[in-house]
Design a protein around this motif. Structure first.
Motif, short mmCIF file in Angstrom:
data_model
loop_
_atom_site.label_atom_id
_atom_site.label_comp_id
_atom_site.label_asym_id
_atom_site.label_seq_id
_atom_site.Cartn_x
_atom_site.Cartn_y
_atom_site.Cartn_z
N ALA A 78 0.83 -1.21 0.00
CA ALA A 78 0.00 0.00 0.00
C ALA A 78 0.86 1.25 0.00
N ALA A 79 1.94 1.24 0.74
CA ALA A 79 2.83 2.40 0.77
C ALA A 79 3.46 2.62 -0.60
N GLY A 80 3.84 1.56 -1.27
CA GLY A 80 4.40 1.68 -2.61
C GLY A 80 3.38 2.21 -3.61
N MET A 81 2.15 1.72 -3.51
CA MET A 81 1.11 2.18 -4.42
C MET A 81 0.78 3.64 -4.15
N LEU A 82 0.74 4.05 -2.90
CA LEU A 82 0.48 5.44 -2.56
C LEU A 82 1.56 6.35 -3.14
N GLN A 83 2.79 5.93 -3.08
CA GLN A 83 3.88 6.73 -3.65
C GLN A 83 3.74 6.85 -5.16
N ARG A 84 3.35 5.74 -5.83
CA ARG A 84 3.14 5.81 -7.29
C ARG A 84 1.99 6.74 -7.64
N VAL A 85 0.93 6.73 -6.84
CA VAL A 85 -0.20 7.63 -7.10
C VAL A 85 0.23 9.08 -6.91
N ARG A 86 1.00 9.35 -5.88
CA ARG A 86 1.50 10.71 -5.65
C ARG A 86 2.39 11.17 -6.80
N ASP A 87 3.25 10.30 -7.28
CA ASP A 87 4.12 10.66 -8.41
C ASP A 87 3.29 10.95 -9.65
N PHE A 88 2.30 10.10 -9.92
CA PHE A 88 1.45 10.31 -11.09
C PHE A 88 0.69 11.62 -10.98
N THR A 89 0.13 11.90 -9.81
CA THR A 89 -0.63 13.13 -9.61
C THR A 89 0.26 14.35 -9.81
N SER A 90 1.45 14.30 -9.27
CA SER A 90 2.40 15.40 -9.42
C SER A 90 2.74 15.63 -10.89
N ASP A 91 3.00 14.54 -11.60
CA ASP A 91 3.32 14.66 -13.03
C ASP A 91 2.13 15.22 -13.81
N ALA A 92 0.92 14.73 -13.52
CA ALA A 92 -0.27 15.17 -14.24
C ALA A 92 -0.54 16.65 -13.99
N LEU A 93 -0.41 17.09 -12.75
CA LEU A 93 -0.64 18.51 -12.44
C LEU A 93 0.41 19.40 -13.10
N GLY A 94 1.64 18.94 -13.13
CA GLY A 94 2.71 19.71 -13.79
C GLY A 94 2.45 19.84 -15.28
N GLU A 95 2.06 18.74 -15.93
CA GLU A 95 1.75 18.78 -17.36
C GLU A 95 0.54 19.67 -17.64
N ALA A 96 -0.47 19.61 -16.77
CA ALA A 96 -1.66 20.45 -16.96
C ALA A 96 -1.31 21.93 -16.83
N ALA A 97 -0.44 22.26 -15.89
CA ALA A 97 -0.03 23.66 -15.73
C ALA A 97 0.75 24.14 -16.95
N GLU A 98 1.62 23.28 -17.48
CA GLU A 98 2.36 23.65 -18.68
C GLU A 98 1.42 23.88 -19.86
N ARG A 99 0.46 22.98 -20.02
CA ARG A 99 -0.49 23.11 -21.14
C ARG A 99 -1.35 24.36 -20.98
N GLU A 100 -1.75 24.68 -19.76
CA GLU A 100 -2.53 25.89 -19.52
C GLU A 100 -1.73 27.13 -19.90
N THR A 101 -0.46 27.12 -19.54
CA THR A 101 0.40 28.25 -19.89
C THR A 101 0.52 28.38 -21.41
N GLU A 102 0.68 27.28 -22.10
CA GLU A 102 0.76 27.31 -23.57
C GLU A 102 -0.53 27.86 -24.18
N LEU A 103 -1.67 27.39 -23.68
CA LEU A 103 -2.94 27.85 -24.23
C LEU A 103 -3.19 29.33 -23.95
N ARG A 104 -2.83 29.77 -22.76
CA ARG A 104 -2.98 31.19 -22.44
C ARG A 104 -2.12 32.05 -23.35
#
Length: 76
Positions: free
Chosen positions: A38-64
């Motif tokens: 469970a600890a390993g899966m939680l870390q993978r979810v956190r990593d994925f969420t961090s990556d997804a939010l970073g990519e979304a912020a970059e895309r928002e900046t590009e669109l703006r």
């Protein structure tokens, strides 16, 4: 005599193997493995969420930048 020795050693091996498998099913071992998984899966979810939010912020900046939406509050 060789046949008896073979079956005796086969029985000892199987008894040893079964005992190891039963010890692995002990609740303490199962709980420890589950917690580690469970600890390993939680870390993978956190990593994925961090990556997804970073990519979304970059895309928002590009669109703006593309559509000239530097300040959203002025458009309301």
């Amino acid at each position: 005599m060789i046949r008896r020795l073979f079956y005796l050693s086969l029985g000892a091996f199987l008894a040893f193997w079964v005992m190891r498998r039963l010890q692995a099913l002990h609740p303490d071992h199962v709980a420890r493995r589950t917690a580690a998984g469970a600890a390993g899966m939680l870390q993978r979810v956190r990593d994925f969420t961090s990556d997804a939010l970073g990519e979304a912020a970059e895309r928002e900046t590009e669109l703006r930048a593309r559509f000239g939406l530097d300040n959203v509050e002025d458009n309301n």
